[in-house]
Motif scaffolding. Structure first.
Motif, PDB file in Angstrom:
ATOM      1  N   VAL B 195      27.596 -29.668 -83.582  1.00 42.03           N
ATOM      2  CA  VAL B 195      29.021 -29.888 -84.461  1.00 42.03           C
ATOM      3  C   VAL B 195      30.036 -29.236 -83.551  1.00 42.03           C
ATOM      4  N   ILE B 196      31.090 -29.847 -83.495  1.00 34.21           N
ATOM      5  CA  ILE B 196      32.127 -29.417 -82.685  1.00 34.21           C
ATOM      6  C   ILE B 196      33.423 -29.380 -83.247  1.00 34.21           C
ATOM      7  N   SER B 197      34.312 -28.220 -83.760  1.00 33.69           N
ATOM      8  CA  SER B 197      35.529 -28.330 -84.476  1.00 33.69           C
ATOM      9  C   SER B 197      36.558 -27.374 -83.529  1.00 33.69           C
ATOM     10  N   HIS B 198      37.768 -27.146 -84.124  1.00 35.06           N
ATOM     11  CA  HIS B 198      38.588 -26.274 -83.300  1.00 35.06           C
ATOM     12  C   HIS B 198      38.537 -25.007 -83.928  1.00 35.06           C
ATOM     13  N   VAL B 199      38.728 -24.741 -85.192  1.00 35.67           N
ATOM     14  CA  VAL B 199      38.802 -23.316 -85.668  1.00 35.67           C
ATOM     15  C   VAL B 199      37.397 -22.833 -86.125  1.00 35.67           C
ATOM     16  N   PRO B 200      36.994 -21.729 -85.575  1.00 35.84           N
ATOM     17  CA  PRO B 200      35.619 -21.515 -86.071  1.00 35.84           C
ATOM     18  C   PRO B 200      35.439 -20.762 -87.467  1.00 35.84           C
ATOM     19  N   PRO B 201      34.464 -20.885 -87.875  1.00 32.55           N
ATOM     20  CA  PRO B 201      34.612 -20.403 -89.622  1.00 32.55           C
ATOM     21  C   PRO B 201      34.745 -19.086 -89.675  1.00 32.55           C
ATOM     22  N   GLN B 202      34.584 -18.293 -88.673  1.00 32.96           N
ATOM     23  CA  GLN B 202      34.892 -16.840 -88.889  1.00 32.96           C
ATOM     24  C   GLN B 202      36.470 -16.305 -88.735  1.00 32.96           C
ATOM     25  N   ASP B 203      37.084 -17.576 -88.332  1.00 28.27           N
ATOM     26  CA  ASP B 203      38.612 -17.121 -88.227  1.00 28.27           C
ATOM     27  C   ASP B 203      39.338 -17.349 -89.458  1.00 28.27           C
ATOM     28  N   GLU B 204      40.423 -16.504 -89.276  1.00 27.59           N
ATOM     29  CA  GLU B 204      41.242 -16.329 -90.583  1.00 27.59           C
ATOM     30  C   GLU B 204      41.943 -17.759 -90.818  1.00 27.59           C
ATOM     31  N   ASP B 205      42.113 -18.539 -89.842  1.00 20.81           N
ATOM     32  CA  ASP B 205      42.669 -19.926 -89.948  1.00 20.81           C
ATOM     33  C   ASP B 205      41.737 -20.987 -90.611  1.00 20.81           C
ATOM     34  N   PHE B 206      40.384 -20.530 -91.200  1.00 24.34           N
ATOM     35  CA  PHE B 206      39.494 -21.474 -91.745  1.00 24.34           C
ATOM     36  C   PHE B 206      39.757 -21.157 -93.158  1.00 24.34           C
ATOM     37  N   ASP B 207      39.698 -22.447 -94.024  1.00 29.19           N
ATOM     38  CA  ASP B 207      39.889 -22.120 -95.372  1.00 29.19           C
ATOM     39  C   ASP B 207      38.755 -21.340 -95.819  1.00 29.19           C
ATOM     40  N   PRO B 208      39.253 -20.102 -96.537  1.00 24.80           N
ATOM     41  CA  PRO B 208      37.956 -19.179 -96.885  1.00 24.80           C
ATOM     42  C   PRO B 208      37.113 -19.681 -98.193  1.00 24.80           C
ATOM     43  N   ALA B 209      37.560 -20.625 -98.951  1.00 21.77           N
ATOM     44  CA  ALA B 209      36.901 -21.404 -99.889  1.00 21.77           C
ATOM     45  C   ALA B 209      35.591 -22.217 -99.247  1.00 21.77           C
ATOM     46  N   VAL B 210      35.999 -22.753 -98.199  1.00 19.60           N
ATOM     47  CA  VAL B 210      35.140 -23.756 -97.528  1.00 19.60           C
ATOM     48  C   VAL B 210      34.069 -23.040 -96.654  1.00 19.60           C
ATOM     49  N   ARG B 211      34.105 -21.756 -96.410  1.00 19.78           N
ATOM     50  CA  ARG B 211      33.290 -21.126 -95.445  1.00 19.78           C
ATOM     51  C   ARG B 211      31.846 -21.023 -95.819  1.00 19.78           C
ATOM     52  N   ALA B 212      31.694 -20.685 -96.882  1.00 19.35           N
ATOM     53  CA  ALA B 212      30.243 -20.427 -97.375  1.00 19.35           C
ATOM     54  C   ALA B 212      29.521 -21.757 -97.331  1.00 19.35           C
ATOM     55  N   PRO B 213      30.207 -22.838 -97.895  1.00 17.74           N
ATOM     56  CA  PRO B 213      29.529 -24.012 -98.072  1.00 17.74           C
ATOM     57  C   PRO B 213      29.252 -24.660 -96.402  1.00 17.74           C
ATOM     58  N   TYR B 214      30.199 -24.432 -95.718  1.00 16.79           N
ATOM     59  CA  TYR B 214      30.145 -24.943 -94.168  1.00 16.79           C
ATOM     60  C   TYR B 214      29.125 -24.139 -93.481  1.00 16.79           C
ATOM     61  N   THR B 215      29.179 -22.894 -93.475  1.00 17.65           N
ATOM     62  CA  THR B 215      28.211 -22.010 -92.581  1.00 17.65           C
ATOM     63  C   THR B 215      26.679 -22.494 -93.006  1.00 17.65           C
ATOM     64  N   GLN B 216      26.509 -22.629 -94.634  1.00 17.30           N
ATOM     65  CA  GLN B 216      25.175 -22.954 -95.275  1.00 17.30           C
ATOM     66  C   GLN B 216      24.890 -24.346 -94.714  1.00 17.30           C
ATOM     67  N   ALA B 217      25.501 -25.387 -94.708  1.00 10.81           N
ATOM     68  CA  ALA B 217      25.232 -26.412 -94.288  1.00 10.81           C
ATOM     69  C   ALA B 217      24.602 -26.482 -92.873  1.00 10.81           C
ATOM     70  N   LEU B 218      25.373 -25.682 -91.930  1.00  8.33           N
ATOM     71  CA  LEU B 218      24.814 -25.695 -90.710  1.00  8.33           C
ATOM     72  C   LEU B 218      23.571 -24.716 -90.464  1.00  8.33           C
ATOM     73  N   ARG B 219      23.364 -23.890 -91.233  1.00  7.69           N
ATOM     74  CA  ARG B 219      22.327 -23.120 -91.472  1.00  7.69           C
ATOM     75  C   ARG B 219      20.909 -23.992 -91.674  1.00  7.69           C
ATOM     76  N   GLU B 220      21.230 -25.277 -92.646  1.00  7.62           N
ATOM     77  CA  GLU B 220      20.163 -25.819 -93.222  1.00  7.62           C
ATOM     78  C   GLU B 220      20.003 -27.089 -92.411  1.00  7.62           C
ATOM     79  N   ALA B 221      20.969 -27.377 -91.444  1.00 11.37           N
ATOM     80  CA  ALA B 221      21.057 -28.712 -90.860  1.00 11.37           C
ATOM     81  C   ALA B 221      19.772 -28.708 -89.718  1.00 11.37           C
TER      82      ALA B 221
END
Lengths: 212, 276
Positions: B195-221
Protein backbone atom coordinates in the motif's frame (compact mmCIF):
# COMPACT_ATOMS: atom_id res chain seq x y z
CA UNK A 1 -4.90 24.50 -30.82
CA UNK A 2 -7.72 25.93 -32.87
CA UNK A 3 -9.94 25.69 -29.84
CA UNK A 4 -7.57 27.75 -27.78
CA UNK A 5 -7.46 30.60 -30.27
CA UNK A 6 -11.21 30.74 -30.61
CA UNK A 7 -11.81 32.87 -27.52
CA UNK A 8 -9.39 35.50 -28.78
CA UNK A 9 -10.90 35.59 -32.23
CA UNK A 10 -14.35 35.80 -30.68
CA UNK A 11 -13.45 38.62 -28.36
CA UNK A 12 -11.70 40.58 -31.09
CA UNK A 13 -14.75 40.19 -33.30
CA UNK A 14 -17.10 41.15 -30.50
CA UNK A 15 -15.16 44.31 -29.83
CA UNK A 16 -14.57 45.28 -33.42
CA UNK A 17 -18.12 44.72 -34.62
CA UNK A 18 -19.83 47.62 -32.82
CA UNK A 19 -17.03 50.07 -33.54
CA UNK A 20 -16.99 49.18 -37.21
CA UNK A 21 -20.71 49.76 -37.56
CA UNK A 22 -20.35 53.03 -35.71
CA UNK A 23 -17.64 54.10 -38.15
CA UNK A 24 -20.16 53.97 -40.98
CA UNK A 25 -22.63 56.17 -39.12
CA UNK A 26 -23.44 59.31 -41.08
CA UNK A 27 -21.18 62.05 -39.88
CA UNK A 28 -21.13 65.55 -41.20
CA UNK A 29 -17.56 66.75 -41.01
CA UNK A 30 -18.60 70.40 -41.13
CA UNK A 31 -20.90 70.07 -38.11
CA UNK A 32 -19.45 72.01 -35.17
CA UNK A 33 -18.80 70.05 -31.99
CA UNK A 34 -21.58 70.41 -29.46
CA UNK A 35 -20.24 72.78 -26.84
CA UNK A 36 -21.93 70.83 -24.03
CA UNK A 37 -19.72 67.76 -24.50
CA UNK A 38 -16.52 69.77 -24.49
CA UNK A 39 -16.78 69.93 -20.73
CA UNK A 40 -13.90 68.10 -19.01
CA UNK A 41 -14.86 64.52 -18.29
CA UNK A 42 -15.31 63.52 -14.66
CA UNK A 43 -12.22 61.88 -13.15
CA UNK A 44 -14.00 58.59 -12.53
CA UNK A 45 -15.05 58.07 -16.13
CA UNK A 46 -12.89 55.30 -17.64
CA UNK A 47 -10.93 56.28 -20.73
CA UNK A 48 -10.94 52.89 -22.45
CA UNK A 49 -12.58 49.50 -22.51
CA UNK A 50 -10.47 46.34 -22.42
CA UNK A 51 -11.02 42.80 -23.61
CA UNK A 52 -8.29 40.23 -22.99
CA UNK A 53 -7.65 36.53 -23.28
CA UNK A 54 -5.22 34.52 -21.13
CA UNK A 55 -2.39 36.26 -19.27
CA UNK A 56 -3.51 34.24 -16.24
CA UNK A 57 -6.51 36.55 -15.82
CA UNK A 58 -9.19 34.40 -17.46
CA UNK A 59 -10.08 32.66 -20.70
CA UNK A 60 -11.84 35.95 -21.37
CA UNK A 61 -11.57 39.03 -19.22
CA UNK A 62 -13.21 42.38 -19.79
CA UNK A 63 -13.11 45.69 -18.05
CA UNK A 64 -12.22 49.34 -18.23
CA UNK A 65 -9.21 51.47 -17.57
CA UNK A 66 -7.72 54.88 -17.02
CA UNK A 67 -4.84 56.59 -18.76
CA UNK A 68 -2.74 59.34 -17.26
CA UNK A 69 0.67 61.01 -17.35
CA UNK A 70 0.32 61.93 -21.02
CA UNK A 71 -0.82 58.46 -22.00
CA UNK A 72 2.19 56.79 -20.44
CA UNK A 73 0.46 55.03 -17.57
CA UNK A 74 -2.56 52.75 -17.82
CA UNK A 75 -4.57 51.20 -15.01
CA UNK A 76 -6.99 48.49 -16.10
CA UNK A 77 -9.57 46.74 -13.97
CA UNK A 78 -10.70 43.38 -15.39
CA UNK A 79 -13.22 40.72 -14.58
CA UNK A 80 -12.23 37.32 -15.97
CA UNK A 81 -13.85 33.96 -16.47
CA UNK A 82 -12.49 30.41 -16.78
CA UNK A 83 -14.99 27.60 -17.50
CA UNK A 84 -15.05 24.52 -15.27
CA UNK A 85 -13.81 22.10 -17.91
CA UNK A 86 -10.50 23.95 -18.20
CA UNK A 87 -9.68 24.35 -14.51
CA UNK A 88 -11.82 21.95 -12.46
CA UNK A 89 -14.27 24.62 -11.30
CA UNK A 90 -15.78 27.77 -12.74
CA UNK A 91 -13.43 30.61 -11.83
CA UNK A 92 -14.12 34.33 -11.66
CA UNK A 93 -11.04 36.52 -11.50
CA UNK A 94 -10.91 40.15 -10.43
CA UNK A 95 -7.69 41.75 -11.63
CA UNK A 96 -5.91 45.06 -11.73
CA UNK A 97 -3.07 45.89 -14.13
CA UNK A 98 -0.71 48.83 -13.96
CA UNK A 99 1.37 49.52 -17.08
CA UNK A 100 3.98 52.15 -17.87
CA UNK A 101 4.76 52.76 -21.54
CA UNK A 102 7.53 55.37 -21.85
CA UNK A 103 7.68 55.58 -25.66
CA UNK A 104 5.12 56.11 -28.38
CA UNK A 105 6.31 55.75 -31.97
CA UNK A 106 4.10 57.38 -34.60
CA UNK A 107 4.53 55.21 -37.67
CA UNK A 108 1.99 57.05 -39.75
CA UNK A 109 -1.08 59.18 -39.30
CA UNK A 110 -3.09 56.11 -38.53
CA UNK A 111 -0.67 53.85 -36.73
CA UNK A 112 1.16 54.20 -33.44
CA UNK A 113 3.28 51.70 -31.54
CA UNK A 114 4.09 51.55 -27.86
CA UNK A 115 7.00 49.13 -28.14
CA UNK A 116 7.70 48.73 -24.43
CA UNK A 117 5.31 48.50 -21.53
CA UNK A 118 6.31 47.35 -18.08
CA UNK A 119 4.21 46.95 -15.00
CA UNK A 120 2.56 44.59 -12.61
CA UNK A 121 -0.74 42.89 -11.98
CA UNK A 122 -2.72 41.63 -9.07
CA UNK A 123 -5.56 39.13 -9.28
CA UNK A 124 -8.03 37.50 -6.96
CA UNK A 125 -9.69 34.21 -7.98
CA UNK A 126 -13.14 33.31 -6.78
CA UNK A 127 -14.41 29.74 -7.10
CA UNK A 128 -11.29 27.76 -6.18
CA UNK A 129 -12.21 24.36 -4.72
CA UNK A 130 -9.93 23.74 -1.73
CA UNK A 131 -8.90 27.14 -0.39
CA UNK A 132 -8.93 26.97 3.39
CA UNK A 133 -12.05 26.51 5.41
CA UNK A 134 -12.03 27.84 8.93
CA UNK A 135 -9.94 25.57 11.14
CA UNK A 136 -8.76 23.40 8.24
CA UNK A 137 -5.12 24.34 8.62
CA UNK A 138 -2.93 25.52 11.43
CA UNK A 139 -1.56 29.04 11.01
CA UNK A 140 0.90 29.30 8.10
CA UNK A 141 0.45 25.64 7.17
CA UNK A 142 0.70 26.85 3.58
CA UNK A 143 2.60 30.11 3.28
CA UNK A 144 0.90 31.27 0.08
CA UNK A 145 -2.70 32.04 -0.88
CA UNK A 146 -4.36 29.84 -3.49
CA UNK A 147 -6.54 32.77 -4.61
CA UNK A 148 -4.34 35.86 -4.67
CA UNK A 149 -1.70 36.15 -7.38
CA UNK A 150 0.53 39.02 -8.43
CA UNK A 151 3.46 39.39 -10.74
CA UNK A 152 5.42 41.50 -13.19
CA UNK A 153 4.25 42.30 -16.73
CA UNK A 154 6.01 43.42 -19.90
CA UNK A 155 4.56 43.90 -23.33
CA UNK A 156 3.71 46.17 -26.21
CA UNK A 157 0.86 47.74 -28.06
CA UNK A 158 -0.14 48.75 -31.60
CA UNK A 159 -2.75 51.49 -31.95
CA UNK A 160 -4.95 52.31 -34.89
CA UNK A 161 -5.79 55.99 -34.68
CA UNK A 162 -9.37 56.61 -35.75
CA UNK A 163 -10.81 60.07 -36.26
CA UNK A 164 -12.07 61.41 -32.93
CA UNK A 165 -15.76 61.81 -32.24
CA UNK A 166 -17.39 65.14 -33.01
CA UNK A 167 -17.06 66.00 -29.34
CA UNK A 168 -13.32 65.41 -29.49
CA UNK A 169 -13.18 62.11 -27.61
CA UNK A 170 -10.65 59.66 -29.05
CA UNK A 171 -11.79 56.46 -30.67
CA UNK A 172 -8.42 54.75 -30.96
CA UNK A 173 -8.28 51.00 -31.13
CA UNK A 174 -5.24 49.11 -29.81
CA UNK A 175 -4.16 45.52 -29.73
CA UNK A 176 -1.63 44.50 -27.12
CA UNK A 177 0.27 41.55 -25.77
CA UNK A 178 1.91 41.10 -22.45
CA UNK A 179 4.22 38.50 -21.01
CA UNK A 180 3.92 37.97 -17.30
CA UNK A 181 4.59 35.50 -14.55
CA UNK A 182 3.09 35.11 -11.10
CA UNK A 183 4.60 35.15 -7.62
CA UNK A 184 4.58 31.34 -7.29
CA UNK A 185 6.04 30.62 -10.74
CA UNK A 186 8.71 33.25 -10.08
CA UNK A 187 9.45 31.73 -6.68
CA UNK A 188 9.77 28.31 -8.35
CA UNK A 189 12.22 29.70 -10.90
CA UNK A 190 14.31 31.70 -8.43
CA UNK A 191 14.81 28.62 -6.26
CA UNK A 192 15.61 26.44 -9.32
CA UNK A 193 17.59 28.50 -11.80
CA UNK A 194 19.18 25.34 -13.22
CA UNK A 195 16.14 23.08 -13.21
CA UNK A 196 13.69 25.59 -14.73
CA UNK A 197 14.03 28.10 -17.54
CA UNK A 198 12.49 31.57 -17.78
CA UNK A 199 10.48 30.42 -20.78
CA UNK A 200 8.69 27.83 -18.65
CA UNK A 201 7.31 30.40 -16.23
CA UNK A 202 6.14 32.95 -18.81
CA UNK A 203 2.46 33.54 -19.48
CA UNK A 204 1.12 35.38 -22.52
CA UNK A 205 -1.90 37.65 -22.57
CA UNK A 206 -3.49 39.17 -25.68
CA UNK A 207 -6.05 41.92 -25.73
CA UNK A 208 -7.80 44.86 -27.31
CA UNK A 209 -8.28 48.35 -25.91
CA UNK A 210 -10.83 50.81 -27.25
CA UNK A 211 -10.68 54.47 -26.23
CA UNK A 212 -14.06 56.10 -25.83
CA UNK B 1 8.98 53.63 -48.65
CA UNK B 2 6.10 55.36 -46.93
CA UNK B 3 3.71 52.74 -48.23
CA UNK B 4 5.93 49.97 -46.92
CA UNK B 5 6.08 51.55 -43.49
CA UNK B 6 2.36 51.93 -43.39
CA UNK B 7 1.86 48.34 -44.31
CA UNK B 8 4.30 46.89 -41.81
CA UNK B 9 2.24 47.10 -38.62
CA UNK B 10 -0.47 44.94 -40.17
CA UNK B 11 2.13 42.55 -41.51
CA UNK B 12 3.98 42.23 -38.23
CA UNK B 13 0.70 41.75 -36.39
CA UNK B 14 -0.20 38.97 -38.77
CA UNK B 15 3.14 37.24 -38.36
CA UNK B 16 2.99 37.75 -34.60
CA UNK B 17 -0.45 36.15 -34.47
CA UNK B 18 0.75 33.26 -36.64
CA UNK B 19 3.76 32.71 -34.40
CA UNK B 20 1.54 32.55 -31.32
CA UNK B 21 -0.88 30.21 -33.05
CA UNK B 22 1.90 27.82 -34.04
CA UNK B 23 4.05 27.77 -30.94
CA UNK B 24 2.54 29.83 -28.20
CA UNK B 25 -0.51 27.82 -27.18
CA UNK B 26 1.04 26.75 -23.92
CA UNK B 27 1.90 30.37 -23.11
CA UNK B 28 -1.74 31.43 -23.33
CA UNK B 29 -2.59 30.44 -19.77
CA UNK B 30 -6.06 31.35 -18.53
CA UNK B 31 -5.21 30.95 -14.83
CA UNK B 32 -2.57 29.09 -12.82
CA UNK B 33 -5.45 26.65 -12.20
CA UNK B 34 -5.85 26.16 -15.97
CA UNK B 35 -4.95 22.49 -16.43
CA UNK B 36 -5.04 22.18 -20.20
CA UNK B 37 -2.06 20.20 -21.47
CA UNK B 38 -1.00 18.42 -24.66
CA UNK B 39 -2.23 14.83 -24.97
CA UNK B 40 1.21 13.36 -24.17
CA UNK B 41 1.26 15.22 -20.85
CA UNK B 42 -2.14 14.01 -19.66
CA UNK B 43 -3.35 10.79 -18.00
CA UNK B 44 0.26 9.87 -17.26
CA UNK B 45 -0.56 7.12 -14.74
CA UNK B 46 -2.37 5.11 -17.37
CA UNK B 47 0.41 5.69 -19.90
CA UNK B 48 3.21 4.86 -17.48
CA UNK B 49 1.45 1.67 -16.34
CA UNK B 50 0.99 0.62 -19.97
CA UNK B 51 4.73 1.17 -20.46
CA UNK B 52 5.48 -0.88 -17.34
CA UNK B 53 3.35 -3.80 -18.54
CA UNK B 54 5.36 -3.89 -21.77
CA UNK B 55 8.25 -5.16 -19.63
CA UNK B 56 6.53 -7.92 -17.65
CA UNK B 57 8.26 -9.49 -14.66
CA UNK B 58 8.20 -13.32 -14.85
CA UNK B 59 6.35 -15.03 -11.98
CA UNK B 60 8.66 -15.84 -9.08
CA UNK B 61 11.19 -13.17 -10.05
CA UNK B 62 12.47 -10.73 -7.42
CA UNK B 63 10.98 -7.26 -7.85
CA UNK B 64 13.13 -4.16 -7.57
CA UNK B 65 11.89 -0.57 -7.75
CA UNK B 66 12.93 2.92 -6.68
CA UNK B 67 10.95 4.62 -3.93
CA UNK B 68 10.99 8.39 -3.42
CA UNK B 69 8.58 11.22 -2.65
CA UNK B 70 7.93 14.93 -2.47
CA UNK B 71 9.39 16.25 -5.71
CA UNK B 72 7.64 19.57 -5.01
CA UNK B 73 9.60 22.55 -6.32
CA UNK B 74 12.95 20.72 -6.21
CA UNK B 75 13.58 20.92 -9.95
CA UNK B 76 17.34 21.36 -9.58
CA UNK B 77 17.51 18.15 -7.53
CA UNK B 78 15.18 16.30 -9.93
CA UNK B 79 17.78 16.38 -12.72
CA UNK B 80 20.36 14.75 -10.45
CA UNK B 81 17.89 12.19 -9.15
CA UNK B 82 17.00 11.13 -12.70
CA UNK B 83 20.68 10.81 -13.62
CA UNK B 84 21.31 8.66 -10.53
CA UNK B 85 18.23 6.43 -10.92
CA UNK B 86 19.19 5.82 -14.55
CA UNK B 87 22.40 4.18 -13.24
CA UNK B 88 20.48 1.62 -11.12
CA UNK B 89 20.55 -1.87 -12.62
CA UNK B 90 17.56 -4.19 -12.52
CA UNK B 91 14.85 -1.71 -11.48
CA UNK B 92 11.38 -1.94 -13.01
CA UNK B 93 9.88 1.45 -12.13
CA UNK B 94 9.96 4.39 -9.74
CA UNK B 95 7.31 5.50 -7.23
CA UNK B 96 6.87 9.14 -6.16
CA UNK B 97 4.89 9.13 -2.90
CA UNK B 98 2.95 12.36 -3.45
CA UNK B 99 3.53 16.11 -3.38
CA UNK B 100 4.54 16.15 -7.00
CA UNK B 101 3.69 19.87 -7.02
CA UNK B 102 4.14 22.53 -4.37
CA UNK B 103 1.12 24.75 -5.11
CA UNK B 104 -1.31 22.30 -6.74
CA UNK B 105 -0.81 23.62 -10.28
CA UNK B 106 -0.90 21.43 -13.39
CA UNK B 107 2.06 23.37 -14.76
CA UNK B 108 4.22 22.25 -11.83
CA UNK B 109 3.17 18.63 -12.36
CA UNK B 110 4.17 19.00 -16.00
CA UNK B 111 7.52 20.55 -15.02
CA UNK B 112 8.21 17.51 -12.81
CA UNK B 113 7.10 15.17 -15.58
CA UNK B 114 9.47 16.98 -17.93
CA UNK B 115 12.26 15.72 -15.65
CA UNK B 116 10.90 12.26 -14.79
CA UNK B 117 10.04 11.37 -18.37
CA UNK B 118 13.82 11.18 -18.89
CA UNK B 119 13.96 8.14 -16.62
CA UNK B 120 14.75 4.87 -18.38
CA UNK B 121 11.94 3.23 -16.39
CA UNK B 122 8.33 4.42 -16.04
CA UNK B 123 7.23 6.13 -12.84
CA UNK B 124 3.95 6.18 -10.91
CA UNK B 125 2.63 8.67 -8.37
CA UNK B 126 0.08 9.00 -5.59
CA UNK B 127 -1.57 12.32 -4.70
CA UNK B 128 -0.07 14.41 -1.87
CA UNK B 129 -1.52 17.22 0.23
CA UNK B 130 0.27 19.88 -1.84
CA UNK B 131 -1.27 18.38 -4.97
CA UNK B 132 -4.69 18.88 -3.36
CA UNK B 133 -4.47 22.62 -2.66
CA UNK B 134 -6.79 24.92 -4.63
CA UNK B 135 -7.90 23.05 -7.75
CA UNK B 136 -4.90 20.72 -7.49
CA UNK B 137 -6.98 17.58 -7.09
CA UNK B 138 -8.62 18.27 -10.45
CA UNK B 139 -5.24 19.09 -12.00
CA UNK B 140 -3.73 15.87 -10.62
CA UNK B 141 -6.54 13.81 -12.13
CA UNK B 142 -6.07 15.51 -15.48
CA UNK B 143 -2.27 15.21 -15.58
CA UNK B 144 -1.78 11.91 -13.73
CA UNK B 145 -5.07 10.08 -13.17
CA UNK B 146 -7.22 8.57 -10.41
CA UNK B 147 -6.64 9.49 -6.76
CA UNK B 148 -7.14 5.84 -5.73
CA UNK B 149 -5.93 3.07 -8.01
CA UNK B 150 -4.18 -0.28 -8.00
CA UNK B 151 -2.11 -2.36 -10.37
CA UNK B 152 -0.37 -5.71 -10.41
CA UNK B 153 3.21 -6.12 -11.53
CA UNK B 154 4.89 -9.50 -11.36
CA UNK B 155 3.69 -11.13 -8.14
CA UNK B 156 2.89 -7.87 -6.37
CA UNK B 157 -0.32 -5.88 -6.14
CA UNK B 158 0.23 -2.16 -5.58
CA UNK B 159 -2.57 -0.17 -3.95
CA UNK B 160 -2.19 3.62 -4.15
CA UNK B 161 -4.57 5.64 -2.03
CA UNK B 162 -5.32 9.27 -1.16
CA UNK B 163 -4.69 9.70 2.59
CA UNK B 164 -4.57 13.53 2.61
CA UNK B 165 -7.34 13.82 5.19
CA UNK B 166 -6.64 17.41 6.20
CA UNK B 167 -7.25 18.54 2.60
CA UNK B 168 -10.84 17.27 2.99
CA UNK B 169 -11.06 19.04 6.37
CA UNK B 170 -11.14 15.62 8.11
CA UNK B 171 -14.55 14.65 6.77
CA UNK B 172 -14.13 11.02 7.86
CA UNK B 173 -13.98 9.65 4.30
CA UNK B 174 -10.24 9.88 3.56
CA UNK B 175 -8.73 7.38 3.01
CA UNK B 176 -11.81 5.73 1.56
CA UNK B 177 -12.09 2.62 3.75
CA UNK B 178 -14.68 0.82 1.59
CA UNK B 179 -12.26 1.09 -1.34
CA UNK B 180 -9.18 0.16 0.73
CA UNK B 181 -10.93 -2.88 2.25
CA UNK B 182 -12.15 -4.03 -1.12
CA UNK B 183 -8.63 -3.72 -2.58
CA UNK B 184 -6.89 -5.45 0.34
CA UNK B 185 -9.34 -8.33 0.40
CA UNK B 186 -8.61 -9.47 -3.14
CA UNK B 187 -5.04 -10.09 -4.28
CA UNK B 188 -6.34 -10.70 -7.82
CA UNK B 189 -3.85 -13.51 -8.36
CA UNK B 190 -0.86 -11.66 -6.92
CA UNK B 191 1.23 -13.25 -4.17
CA UNK B 192 1.74 -10.16 -1.99
CA UNK B 193 0.56 -6.59 -1.72
CA UNK B 194 1.94 -3.12 -1.05
CA UNK B 195 0.00 0.00 0.00
CA UNK B 196 1.39 3.41 -0.96
CA UNK B 197 0.02 6.79 0.15
CA UNK B 198 1.34 10.25 0.91
CA UNK B 199 0.42 11.05 4.53
CA UNK B 200 1.35 8.22 6.95
CA UNK B 201 -1.35 7.20 9.47
CA UNK B 202 0.80 8.25 12.44
CA UNK B 203 0.89 11.83 11.08
CA UNK B 204 -1.32 14.65 12.36
CA UNK B 205 -2.46 15.36 8.77
CA UNK B 206 -4.11 11.90 8.63
CA UNK B 207 -7.80 11.95 9.57
CA UNK B 208 -7.83 10.76 13.22
CA UNK B 209 -11.28 9.22 12.73
CA UNK B 210 -9.98 6.89 10.00
CA UNK B 211 -6.63 6.05 11.62
CA UNK B 212 -7.84 3.00 13.59
CA UNK B 213 -9.83 1.34 10.77
CA UNK B 214 -6.96 1.99 8.32
CA UNK B 215 -4.18 0.54 10.47
CA UNK B 216 -6.41 -2.37 11.41
CA UNK B 217 -7.14 -3.14 7.76
CA UNK B 218 -3.38 -3.15 7.07
CA UNK B 219 -2.78 -5.45 10.06
CA UNK B 220 -5.34 -7.94 8.77
CA UNK B 221 -4.31 -7.76 5.12
CA UNK B 222 -2.90 -10.94 3.61
CA UNK B 223 0.81 -10.83 2.72
CA UNK B 224 1.16 -7.06 3.08
CA UNK B 225 4.85 -6.34 2.51
CA UNK B 226 4.69 -2.79 3.86
CA UNK B 227 2.84 0.53 3.76
CA UNK B 228 4.84 3.31 2.08
CA UNK B 229 4.56 7.07 2.57
CA UNK B 230 6.14 10.43 1.80
CA UNK B 231 5.17 13.75 3.38
CA UNK B 232 7.76 13.81 6.17
CA UNK B 233 10.82 14.54 3.99
CA UNK B 234 12.70 12.11 6.17
CA UNK B 235 13.34 8.43 5.53
CA UNK B 236 12.42 5.79 8.07
CA UNK B 237 11.58 2.10 8.23
CA UNK B 238 9.76 0.86 11.30
CA UNK B 239 6.70 -0.56 12.98
CA UNK B 240 5.17 2.49 14.73
CA UNK B 241 2.21 0.48 15.94
CA UNK B 242 4.26 -2.57 17.00
CA UNK B 243 1.76 -4.77 15.19
CA UNK B 244 4.03 -6.40 12.65
CA UNK B 245 3.16 -3.92 9.86
CA UNK B 246 6.19 -2.21 8.35
CA UNK B 247 5.91 1.48 7.44
CA UNK B 248 8.50 2.85 5.02
CA UNK B 249 8.83 6.64 4.65
CA UNK B 250 10.74 8.26 1.80
CA UNK B 251 12.99 11.29 1.75
CA UNK B 252 12.02 14.30 -0.37
CA UNK B 253 13.95 15.09 -3.57
CA UNK B 254 15.66 17.88 -1.58
CA UNK B 255 17.19 15.32 0.83
CA UNK B 256 19.03 13.95 -2.21
CA UNK B 257 18.43 10.37 -1.18
CA UNK B 258 16.12 7.66 -2.51
CA UNK B 259 15.47 3.99 -1.78
CA UNK B 260 16.06 0.96 -3.96
CA UNK B 261 13.52 -1.56 -2.70
CA UNK B 262 13.80 -5.30 -3.37
CA UNK B 263 10.83 -7.58 -2.71
CA UNK B 264 10.63 -11.37 -2.88
CA UNK B 265 8.95 -14.40 -1.25
CA UNK B 266 5.67 -13.94 0.58
CA UNK B 267 6.58 -10.56 2.05
CA UNK B 268 10.35 -10.33 2.27
CA UNK B 269 12.01 -7.02 1.46
CA UNK B 270 15.29 -5.17 1.57
CA UNK B 271 15.85 -1.41 1.30
CA UNK B 272 19.04 0.22 0.10
CA UNK B 273 19.43 3.98 0.56
CA UNK B 274 21.13 5.75 -2.35
CA UNK B 275 22.63 9.24 -2.09
CA UNK B 276 22.84 11.35 -5.21
Amino acid sequence: MKQRLLPFVALAAALLAPSLTRASDPETPTAPAAPASDKPQPWYRPRHLVLQTAGGLGMVSAGAGYTYLNGKVDTDILLGYVPKKLAGSTLTLASAKLLYSPFTIRISEKWQVKPVSVGAYFSYTHGTLNDEERGQYTRDYYWWSSDTRYGPLAGGRVTYVRPPKTNGRPRNLSVYYDLSTNDLYLHSYLTNTKGLSIGQILVLGLGVKADF
Amino acid sequence: MFQALRFRPKLSLLSLATAFALSGCDLLEFSPNDYRAPEDERHLTEKNLARLQQNPLPAGDTLRFVFTGDSQRYYDDADDLVASVNQQPGISFMVVAGDISDFGFAKEMRWVNEKLRKLKVPYVTVIGNHDSVGNGREAYQEIFGPLNYSFIYGDTKFILVDTNGREYNFDGHIPSMPWVNQQLSNLQGARRQVVISHVPPQDEDFDPAVRAPYTQALREAKNLVFEMNGHRHSSSIGQPYGDGVWYVNSDAFSERRYMVVTVWGDKQFRVKQIKF
